[in-house]
Design an enzyme around this catalytic site. Structure first.
Site, PDB file in Angstrom:
ATOM      1  N   ALA A  50       0.864  -1.162  -0.135  1.00 41.41           N
ATOM      2  CA  ALA A  50      -0.031   0.043  -0.070  1.00 41.41           C
ATOM      3  C   ALA A  50       1.018   1.361  -0.030  1.00 41.41           C
ATOM      4  O   ALA A  50       0.448   2.242   0.564  1.00 41.41           O
ATOM      5  CB  ALA A  50      -0.988  -0.069   1.186  1.00 41.41           C
ATOM      6  N   ILE A  51       1.861   1.328  -0.739  1.00 44.32           N
ATOM      7  CA  ILE A  51       2.844   2.426  -0.868  1.00 44.32           C
ATOM      8  C   ILE A  51       2.906   2.911  -2.118  1.00 44.32           C
ATOM      9  O   ILE A  51       2.989   2.356  -3.187  1.00 44.32           O
ATOM     10  CB  ILE A  51       4.308   1.680  -0.243  1.00 44.32           C
ATOM     11  CG1 ILE A  51       4.487   1.230   0.945  1.00 44.32           C
ATOM     12  CG2 ILE A  51       5.483   3.051  -0.666  1.00 44.32           C
ATOM     13  CD1 ILE A  51       5.730   0.421   1.111  1.00 44.32           C
ATOM     14  N   HIS A  53       5.629   4.638  -3.920  1.00 39.89           N
ATOM     15  CA  HIS A  53       7.089   4.802  -4.095  1.00 39.89           C
ATOM     16  C   HIS A  53       7.749   6.090  -4.476  1.00 39.89           C
ATOM     17  O   HIS A  53       6.568   6.500  -5.552  1.00 39.89           O
ATOM     18  CB  HIS A  53       7.842   3.852  -4.672  1.00 39.89           C
ATOM     19  CG  HIS A  53       7.621   2.258  -3.621  1.00 39.89           C
ATOM     20  ND1 HIS A  53       8.301   1.839  -2.749  1.00 39.89           N
ATOM     21  CD2 HIS A  53       6.432   1.211  -4.047  1.00 39.89           C
ATOM     22  CE1 HIS A  53       7.594   0.767  -2.526  1.00 39.89           C
ATOM     23  NE2 HIS A  53       6.564   0.296  -3.170  1.00 39.89           N
ATOM     24  N   ARG A 315       2.725 -11.280  -6.253  1.00 39.50           N
ATOM     25  CA  ARG A 315       3.152 -10.248  -7.442  1.00 39.50           C
ATOM     26  C   ARG A 315       3.086 -10.806  -8.695  1.00 39.50           C
ATOM     27  O   ARG A 315       3.430 -12.074  -8.847  1.00 39.50           O
ATOM     28  CB  ARG A 315       4.538  -9.745  -7.248  1.00 39.50           C
ATOM     29  CG  ARG A 315       5.091  -9.410  -6.001  1.00 39.50           C
ATOM     30  CD  ARG A 315       6.532  -9.647  -5.579  1.00 39.50           C
ATOM     31  NE  ARG A 315       7.015  -8.934  -4.354  1.00 39.50           N
ATOM     32  CZ  ARG A 315       7.062  -9.620  -3.018  1.00 39.50           C
ATOM     33  NH1 ARG A 315       6.597 -10.680  -3.180  1.00 39.50           N
ATOM     34  NH2 ARG A 315       7.519  -8.937  -2.107  1.00 39.50           N
ATOM     35  N   ILE A 340       3.293  -6.587 -13.909  1.00 40.17           N
ATOM     36  CA  ILE A 340       2.981  -5.257 -13.022  1.00 40.17           C
ATOM     37  C   ILE A 340       2.882  -5.745 -11.639  1.00 40.17           C
ATOM     38  O   ILE A 340       2.047  -6.283 -10.982  1.00 40.17           O
ATOM     39  CB  ILE A 340       1.583  -4.657 -13.335  1.00 40.17           C
ATOM     40  CG1 ILE A 340       1.342  -4.216 -14.884  1.00 40.17           C
ATOM     41  CG2 ILE A 340       1.578  -3.256 -12.478  1.00 40.17           C
ATOM     42  CD1 ILE A 340       2.313  -3.179 -15.575  1.00 40.17           C
TER      43      ILE A 340
HETATM   44  O1  LIG Z   1       7.113  -3.161  -0.542  1.00 45.51           O
HETATM   45  C1  LIG Z   1       6.808  -3.530  -1.751  1.00 45.51           C
HETATM   46  C2  LIG Z   1       6.189  -2.915  -2.774  1.00 45.51           C
HETATM   47  O2  LIG Z   1       5.347  -1.722  -2.123  1.00 45.51           O
HETATM   48  C3  LIG Z   1       7.351  -4.839  -1.816  1.00 45.51           C
HETATM   49  O3  LIG Z   1       8.245  -4.581  -2.767  1.00 45.51           O
HETATM   50  P1  LIG Z   1       9.007  -5.992  -3.360  1.00 45.51           P
HETATM   51  O4  LIG Z   1       8.078  -6.453  -4.547  1.00 45.51           O
HETATM   52  O5  LIG Z   1      10.301  -5.419  -4.158  1.00 45.51           O
HETATM   53  O6  LIG Z   1       9.396  -7.003  -2.126  1.00 45.51           O
END
Ligand SMILES: O=C(CO)COP(=O)(O)O
Length: 491
Positions: A50-51, A53, A315, A340
């Site tokens: 839920a970030i 980035h 993922r 994605i």
């Molecule tokens: O925190 C994450 C994505 O917001 C996880 O990242 P990763 O898929 O690089 O482990």
């Protein structure tokens, strides 16, 4: 009523598909979104960190690197327009005494190349002041003030709702079974709800993007699900974290993150383990221990006392470990939005822009509508307002005065509105995503039966037909007298 023919069909209503729909609905186009689940955002979009980035992780030559920073900037306006919970709390990549601290400098350089603003290296003193619970072994960090936290499913829902407000159509529980082509050109799709004709098909099918690509003969996309396990903590906790904290990343993962959520829960995770099945959402003892131990390295005082739930997400990683956003070489009108994984959520609006650009290059005319609806009405969110504000709502409609979920303070009216909303909630989890009913400390132990009954009443179905999420996830097997209130007659 479906149309005879669409300009664009979007396969998949995760955050990428919803963002593409949101973007394309701004043009004079007939758009149809097809989602096989009963709700939007039920795949990778609903179970991640839920970030939003900042954009320093991925290499500039990767699509991930190019799109993350752009998406990060765009999201700040979108969340305002569409009333999506978001907080720009900033992130830290924290180096411990024994870590290879040169990685922090490398990330700073990569971030600069990607155009990320405000990056700064901070020292131990800064860290102790900003994050009082942080381990005193933390010596140095990369500070990225533009990173933030968001409610991912609400972001996807808001994008989809805005697309619908601007004329796009969405069909849930509609699974694409084949993509039709004629003379090397896309002509439409076959689904479990019938055939739909279209000039362009966007493959935003997440974990299943390789299967959909294969329907037009594309073999190069290869999705390997990579699992991430998490703990989530109640917002009533005695442990506060102020920013998003990452350890030094590994080759394929950013490592165990510790962050707060927009709703003020604490979230730790994810693991990063390849699994065979695209449906394997099981948590494991080993994985959860790895998460907790990783978080403990950062925050030695952390306990599991206030953790309320564990969960796993997958993922949708392509073997290239990059996004694959491109027009198919041999099939005119077919565009892949595949692979994605992180930072897919952060990149979503930039992914949508790129798709629009690709479609234009492929011959689609993009002509802006004159009367675009830019905003979404903010739903009532009882969990975040004062008692005075709640009382004012209850004055207006007494169903706001009936609290169904006591942990998160969710009213009957909010639940009914979710069930009758622009993209209606049809399942218990769909109600939870829109209202937070069941997201609190008791995890639906108390409100679950009542939410089930409300869904049944609003939809005019039997409680035994109400599902938790997808497929055959029925909750009530048989009714016994009085179990679910007034309608619980023995059968
Ligand atoms: O925190 C994450 C994505 O917001 C996880 O990242 P990763 O898929 O690089 O482990």
């Amino acid at each position: 009523m479906s149309k005879d023919k669409y300009d664009v069909i979007i396969v998949g209503a995760g955050v990428s598909g919803c963002a593409v729909a949101w973007k394309l609905a701004r043009y004079n186009l007939d758009i149809l979104i097809l989602e096989k689940a009963p709700d939007v955002a039920t795949g990778t979009t609903k179970a991640n960190t839920a970030i939003i980035h900042a954009g320093y992780n991925a290499d500039p030559e990767k699509q991930k690197g190019r799109l993350n920073k752009k998406g990060n900037v765009q999201i700040k306006d979108i969340v305002e327009d569409l009333s999506v919970p978001f907080e720009q709390i900033g992130s830290l990549v924290v180096g411990m005494e024994d870590d290879d601290l040169s990685v922090i400098d490398e990330l700073l350089e990569k971030g600069k190349e990607n155009g990320v603003e405000g990056l700064e290296i901070v020292d131990k003193e800064w860290l102790q002041k900003e994050e009082p619970h942080l381990s005193d072994k933390a010596v140095r960090a990369l500070w990225a003030p533009t990173a933030g936290i968001i409610t991912p499913w609400e972001f996807a829902l808001a994008l989809a709702e805005n697309a619908v407000a601007n004329g796009a159509e969405i069909m849930l529980e509609t699974e694409v079974q084949d993509v039709y082509t004629e003379d090397g050109k896309v002509t439409g799709v076959k689904t479990n709800q019938g055939d739909f004709a279209a000039d362009y098909v966007i493959n935003a099918a997440g974990l299943y993007a390789d299967d959909v690509a294969r329907m037009v003969g594309i073999e190069k996309i290869d999705i390997h699900p990579r699992k991430g396990e998490y703990y989530i903590y109640d917002h009533a906790k005695d442990f506060e974290i102020n920013h998003v904290l990452f350890p030094i990343p590994t080759k394929i993962s950013k490592g165990i993150v510790c962050t707060k959520t927009v709703e003020d829960n604490l979230l730790i995770g994810p693991t990063s383990d390849f699994v065979d099945s695209k449906e394997d959402l099981a948590t494991t003892r080993e994985g959860l221990d790895h998460v907790f131990n990783g978080a403990k390295k950062m925050f030695p005082d952390l306990t599991l006392k206030d953790s309320i739930r564990v969960f796993a997400g997958l993922r949708a990683a392509d073997t290239t470990e990059d996004f694959v956003i491109e027009a198919a070489e041999d099939v005119a009108g077919f565009v892949n939005v595949a692979g994605i994984q992180s930072p897919g959520l952060s990149s979503a609006p930039a992914v949508a822009d790129l798709v629009a650009e690709i479609l234009e290059n492929e011959g689609l005319t993009l002509e802006e509508k004159e009367d675009i609806i830019e905003t979404r009405e903010e739903p009532a969110r009882f969990y975040e307002i004062s008692n005075e504000e709640r009382a004012a709502y209850a004055e207006e409609d007494k169903e706001y005065g009936q609290i169904i979920c006591r942990c998160e303070t969710v009213s009957l009216k909010e639940i009914k509105d979710a069930i009758n909303g622009p993209i209606p909630a049809r399942t218990v989890n769909a109600v939870k995503r829109r209202t937070r009913a069941g997201a609190g400390r008791c995890q639906g132990g108390f409100c679950g039966p009542r939410v089930t009954q409300i869904i049944a009443d609003e939809l005019g179905i039997d409680t035994t037909e109400v599902r938790l999420e997808k497929d055959n996830s029925k909750i009530v097997e048989h009714k016994i007298k009085g179990l679910l209130g007034s309608q619980g007659d023995a059968e």
